[in-house]
Enzyme design. Sequence first.
Site, mmCIF file in Angstrom:
data_model
loop_
_atom_site.group_PDB
_atom_site.id
_atom_site.type_symbol
_atom_site.label_atom_id
_atom_site.label_comp_id
_atom_site.label_asym_id
_atom_site.label_seq_id
_atom_site.Cartn_x
_atom_site.Cartn_y
_atom_site.Cartn_z
ATOM 1 N N THR A 126 51.556 66.651 -31.679
ATOM 2 C CA THR A 126 51.602 66.056 -33.019
ATOM 3 C C THR A 126 52.196 67.004 -34.064
ATOM 4 O OG1 THR A 126 49.620 64.814 -32.432
ATOM 5 C CG2 THR A 126 50.132 64.966 -34.777
ATOM 6 N N GLY A 131 53.275 61.600 -35.805
ATOM 7 C CA GLY A 131 51.958 61.375 -35.197
ATOM 8 C C GLY A 131 52.081 60.338 -34.106
ATOM 9 N N GLY A 340 17.165 54.597 -43.624
ATOM 10 C CA GLY A 340 17.476 55.790 -44.428
ATOM 11 C C GLY A 340 17.518 57.059 -43.593
ATOM 12 N N GLU A 363 44.632 60.930 -29.398
ATOM 13 C CA GLU A 363 45.333 60.532 -28.159
ATOM 14 C C GLU A 363 45.814 59.083 -28.232
ATOM 15 O OE1 GLU A 363 44.152 62.011 -24.361
ATOM 16 O OE2 GLU A 363 43.088 63.689 -25.257
ATOM 17 N N SER A 366 43.989 53.109 -32.094
ATOM 18 C CA SER A 366 43.721 51.777 -31.521
ATOM 19 C C SER A 366 44.963 50.894 -31.628
ATOM 20 C CB SER A 366 42.569 51.101 -32.270
ATOM 21 O OG SER A 366 41.352 51.676 -31.872
HETATM 22 C C1 LIG Z 1 40.317 66.097 -34.497
HETATM 23 C C2 LIG Z 1 41.714 65.836 -34.008
HETATM 24 C C3 LIG Z 1 42.159 66.464 -32.854
HETATM 25 C C4 LIG Z 1 43.469 66.262 -32.398
HETATM 26 N N1 LIG Z 1 43.922 66.975 -31.325
HETATM 27 C C5 LIG Z 1 45.247 66.928 -31.005
HETATM 28 C C6 LIG Z 1 45.777 67.800 -29.997
HETATM 29 O O1 LIG Z 1 45.061 68.593 -29.370
HETATM 30 N N2 LIG Z 1 47.119 67.757 -29.753
HETATM 31 C C7 LIG Z 1 47.962 66.897 -30.420
HETATM 32 O O2 LIG Z 1 49.141 66.929 -30.153
HETATM 33 N N3 LIG Z 1 47.469 66.048 -31.374
HETATM 34 C C8 LIG Z 1 46.145 66.049 -31.690
HETATM 35 N N4 LIG Z 1 45.652 65.220 -32.673
HETATM 36 C C9 LIG Z 1 46.556 64.301 -33.357
HETATM 37 C C10 LIG Z 1 46.312 62.831 -33.045
HETATM 38 O O3 LIG Z 1 46.732 62.523 -31.747
HETATM 39 C C11 LIG Z 1 47.034 62.015 -34.140
HETATM 40 O O4 LIG Z 1 46.304 62.184 -35.332
HETATM 41 C C12 LIG Z 1 47.187 60.575 -33.785
HETATM 42 O O5 LIG Z 1 48.076 60.410 -32.709
HETATM 43 C C13 LIG Z 1 47.681 59.725 -34.974
HETATM 44 O O6 LIG Z 1 48.764 60.293 -35.624
HETATM 45 P P1 LIG Z 1 48.738 60.453 -37.229
HETATM 46 O O7 LIG Z 1 47.454 61.126 -37.565
HETATM 47 O O8 LIG Z 1 49.979 61.113 -37.674
HETATM 48 O O9 LIG Z 1 48.662 58.982 -37.772
HETATM 49 P P2 LIG Z 1 49.907 58.002 -38.058
HETATM 50 O O10 LIG Z 1 50.778 57.921 -36.871
HETATM 51 O O11 LIG Z 1 50.540 58.384 -39.366
HETATM 52 O O12 LIG Z 1 49.174 56.611 -38.255
HETATM 53 C C14 LIG Z 1 48.602 56.163 -39.469
HETATM 54 C C15 LIG Z 1 48.169 54.717 -39.268
HETATM 55 O O13 LIG Z 1 49.319 53.889 -39.006
HETATM 56 C C16 LIG Z 1 49.151 53.197 -37.787
HETATM 57 N N5 LIG Z 1 50.436 53.037 -37.106
HETATM 58 C C17 LIG Z 1 51.375 53.986 -36.844
HETATM 59 N N6 LIG Z 1 52.392 53.474 -36.151
HETATM 60 C C18 LIG Z 1 52.096 52.160 -35.952
HETATM 61 C C19 LIG Z 1 52.761 51.080 -35.298
HETATM 62 N N7 LIG Z 1 53.937 51.230 -34.669
HETATM 63 N N8 LIG Z 1 52.164 49.872 -35.284
HETATM 64 C C20 LIG Z 1 50.964 49.687 -35.899
HETATM 65 N N9 LIG Z 1 50.296 50.663 -36.533
HETATM 66 C C21 LIG Z 1 50.850 51.891 -36.553
HETATM 67 C C22 LIG Z 1 48.193 54.061 -36.989
HETATM 68 O O14 LIG Z 1 47.560 53.316 -35.960
HETATM 69 C C23 LIG Z 1 47.244 54.532 -38.067
HETATM 70 O O15 LIG Z 1 46.294 53.537 -38.330
HETATM 71 C C24 LIG Z 1 44.323 65.377 -33.103
HETATM 72 C C25 LIG Z 1 43.857 64.716 -34.244
HETATM 73 C C26 LIG Z 1 42.587 64.945 -34.714
HETATM 74 C C27 LIG Z 1 42.134 64.261 -35.981
#
Ligand SMILES: Cc1cc2nc3c(=O)[nH]c(=O)nc-3n(C[C@H](O)[C@H](O)[C@H](O)COP(=O)(O)OP(=O)(O)OC[C@H]3O[C@@H](n4cnc5c(N)ncnc54)[C@H](O)[C@@H]3O)c2cc1C
Length: 380
Positions: A126, A131, A340, A363, A366
């Site tokens: 990421t 993302g 509560g 990963e 939804s």
């Molecule tokens: C605690 C934590 C640990 C993590 N660990 C790792 C790790 O070890 N390695 C790693 O590489 N990553 C890691 N991640 C990253 C994680 O995989 C991403 O946060 C996740 O894939 C979502 O990406 P984003 O946060 O950029 O959200 P975005 O992609 O910006 O999404 C924002 C919203 O838009 C929606 N959305 C985006 N595209 C679409 C679409 N085409 N259709 C419909 N809806 C869509 C999403 O579902 C979401 O609701 C971690 C994240 C957290 C919070």
Amino acid sequence: MDFRPSEEQEILRRTVREFAESEMRPHVMEWDEAQHFPMELLPKLAELGLMGVQLDEQYGGAGMSAVDYCICIEELARVCPAIALSVAAHNGLCSSHIAMFGSEAQKQRYLPRLVKGEVLGAWCLTEAAAGSDAAAMRTTATRQGECWVINGSKQFITHGTIGGVMVVMAVTDRTKAHRGISAFVVDQGTAGMRPGKKENKLGMRASDTSEVVFQDCRVPQAQMLGEEGQGFINTLQVLDAGRIGIAALSVGLAQGAFEAARNYAKERRQFGQPIASFQAIQWKLADAATRIESARLLTYRAAYLRDQGQRMTRESAMAKLYASETAVRVADDCVQIHGGYGFVKDYPAEKYFRDVKLLTIGEGTSEIQRLVIARQLLGQ
Ligand SMILES: Cc1cc2nc3c(=O)[nH]c(=O)nc-3n(C[C@H](O)[C@H](O)[C@H](O)COP(=O)(O)OP(=O)(O)OC[C@H]3O[C@@H](n4cnc5c(N)ncnc54)[C@H](O)[C@@H]3O)c2cc1C
């Protein structure tokens, strides 16, 4: 079709449960509040085989099946979802990527240290602007003689600060889009790689999450993991299996929250009787137990397919989607049943409620799971 766990699996579940109850339960809130990952736990986890659950015995791994792996992750998550998340990232992302696509030399060099718990594994996909659309990454690896020079920054990396071995995806040929992404394995301490901002999180606080920054980070060709240009394609395969781990984590968290709610409902008295005697509470418990069982079956089915060497993109996405959304519901009801007392830190309900939300995001959100399932259904 045989739904019975084997005797070995019963023993495995009991062993990991006892470990989680004795070595983790007493410290869960302290680690959460301090946002501290207990490195001292690593040798103990390794002793149980939990740092290399599915890895071959020739590298020191426990050689267990994907179904066994689910049992391990479930039992850790029942007590501390954050530790389960770290174990899942170490096993299901970093080590798994090296085991699936590494050369023999890379496996010999890295897997035994990961299995012994000498180092924690991290997996860096990421980025801030990439993302769900991970292939839009901007981190580059440019060839210079016999080396690759990595520049860019990775976001939200589990073990970004404390990881000893990092698998890093970077663009090696911009013209080839997702077929121009390659993977590298990089040791902590390599010049040009450093942890960036450590995240202050809602939940999963004992699991370290941070940015990882690459500034002219030079790695030899021997550190390329898998074939050049195959990094993203390999990543999708790693994620297919990794999602089964997050599904198992969701089942375990939901089970922990359910048990907390059931125990509380039997003890708490209102209107002269235990609240468990009210039908409104009974239905919440019945729904939770039914959904958890369904989630567990979906998860084990995906794991079973993996054990058979079959493709399980659709099944692992279904398991992850259903199990994580079930866990969110169960954790919510757990707080509700506590009233509560579900809102304060003296009871475990509030922590399950905070931890659980990551499971519908990490990963693959939804929404992305639904996209993956729909593509499979429509043959796209
Ligand atoms: C605690 C934590 C640990 C993590 N660990 C790792 C790790 O070890 N390695 C790693 O590489 N990553 C890691 N991640 C990253 C994680 O995989 C991403 O946060 C996740 O894939 C979502 O990406 P984003 O946060 O950029 O959200 P975005 O992609 O910006 O999404 C924002 C919203 O838009 C929606 N959305 C985006 N595209 C679409 C679409 N085409 N259709 C419909 N809806 C869509 C999403 O579902 C979401 O609701 C971690 C994240 C957290 C919070």
